[in-house]
Write a protein that holds these residues in place. Sequence first.
Motif, PDB file in Angstrom:
ATOM      1  N   UNK A   1       0.986  -1.197   0.123  1.00 22.13           N
ATOM      2  CA  UNK A   1       0.152   0.020  -0.248  1.00 22.13           C
ATOM      3  C   UNK A   1       0.732   1.207   0.223  1.00 22.13           C
ATOM      4  N   UNK A   2       1.891   1.149   0.880  1.00 23.15           N
ATOM      5  CA  UNK A   2       3.217   2.414   0.754  1.00 23.15           C
ATOM      6  C   UNK A   2       3.455   2.211  -0.872  1.00 23.15           C
ATOM      7  N   UNK A   3       4.319   1.768  -1.257  1.00 20.01           N
ATOM      8  CA  UNK A   3       4.782   1.798  -2.239  1.00 20.01           C
ATOM      9  C   UNK A   3       3.564   1.940  -3.563  1.00 20.01           C
ATOM     10  N   UNK A   4       2.628   1.352  -3.038  1.00 19.77           N
ATOM     11  CA  UNK A   4       2.076   1.666  -4.314  1.00 19.77           C
ATOM     12  C   UNK A   4       0.958   3.478  -4.621  1.00 19.77           C
ATOM     13  N   UNK A   5       0.775   3.756  -3.262  1.00 23.98           N
ATOM     14  CA  UNK A   5       0.720   5.261  -3.077  1.00 23.98           C
ATOM     15  C   UNK A   5       2.000   6.168  -4.180  1.00 23.98           C
ATOM     16  N   UNK A   6       3.297   5.499  -3.799  1.00 27.69           N
ATOM     17  CA  UNK A   6       4.399   6.604  -3.762  1.00 27.69           C
ATOM     18  C   UNK A   6       4.466   6.444  -5.616  1.00 27.69           C
ATOM     19  N   UNK A   7       3.640   5.360  -5.499  1.00 27.47           N
ATOM     20  CA  UNK A   7       4.394   4.571  -7.666  1.00 27.47           C
ATOM     21  C   UNK A   7       3.215   5.228  -7.918  1.00 27.47           C
ATOM     22  N   UNK A   8       1.726   5.266  -8.039  1.00 29.29           N
ATOM     23  CA  UNK A   8       0.742   6.020  -8.816  1.00 29.29           C
ATOM     24  C   UNK A   8       0.736   7.551  -8.832  1.00 29.29           C
TER      25      UNK A   8
END
Length: 305
Positions: free
Chosen positions: A180-187
């Motif tokens: 979730x943390x990585x996805x928020x950063x990636x998007x």
Amino acid sequence: MRKKDGFQFIMTRKLLVVYIVFTVLLGLFLFFVIGDMAGKCAACIVCPMIIVYLLYAYCKESKADMKAHETKAQYMNGSYFESPEWHEKYVAYLNEHTFEKPKYQSMKLDLLKRFQRREYLVKMILSLFLMFCTLCLIPLGRYYMAIIGFCLFGFFFLLEFSLYIGMPVRKWLKGDIDYEELEASYLKSKMLFYKTNALAFGTTHLHGFTEKKIYAIDYRLVEGISRKIVRLKKYEDGIYNTEEYQHFAVIHVRLPKSGDIYDVEIELNEFQVQMAIDKLSVYKIGEDLMENLSVNEHKENEAVI
């Protein structure tokens, strides 16, 4: 995948002398020992042509090496990247190429779609075709060759299939990551793409991937980005043909447990590397990000590490 050439050699002065002496001795053998018309023609026509070709190959590679030595000096002292000509090209590149954004609203889906490339699909179809071609050997009684060929091309098919379905992504997602943390950063990232590689500046992490690996690096662990340049010499029929320069963004990461520096290399073009260096300075403002540079040289069939 990098194309593998056959036997390659650097045409040094000593090697040139050896080849010329061997060619001369071969011409004498053909002219005096063989002695027929074909031998004399080969000695008088073919052997001199071989010597001329060897001299041409030596001069061509020597000239290229001298030019590369001068270019390397310009890279190392920074004059190449500080020149007005290069800066003008860099500004023109920035005006035509901007950072891209993720296309999908899911990090997993976006990464998997990046791996569904046409070249993988073409190689899969070719491997399947060759697998069925080897089955044609069975009616001819060549069972061992059919089995070996089927297994070999089947391996190539599985290799390309694993890339097409994004197996590196799937393995990475199964690891110990905070999705979730990585996805928020990636998007919300700004991305650079080159060949099969990408480097993305997210909100909390520096994301990247190559054909085989996926990276998500916390900015707090990033010490800086430097430039690595590799001169790739290409040979054709064992003789130097041409060359190209590969540019890598080298991300210096401080490992949290040991404190050692680990380098992550992602190939981009020369302007994208500069874009990455400039972009990181925005995220790491106030810190010393002195740009380092390494220039290496490789033959085409050598792995770039």
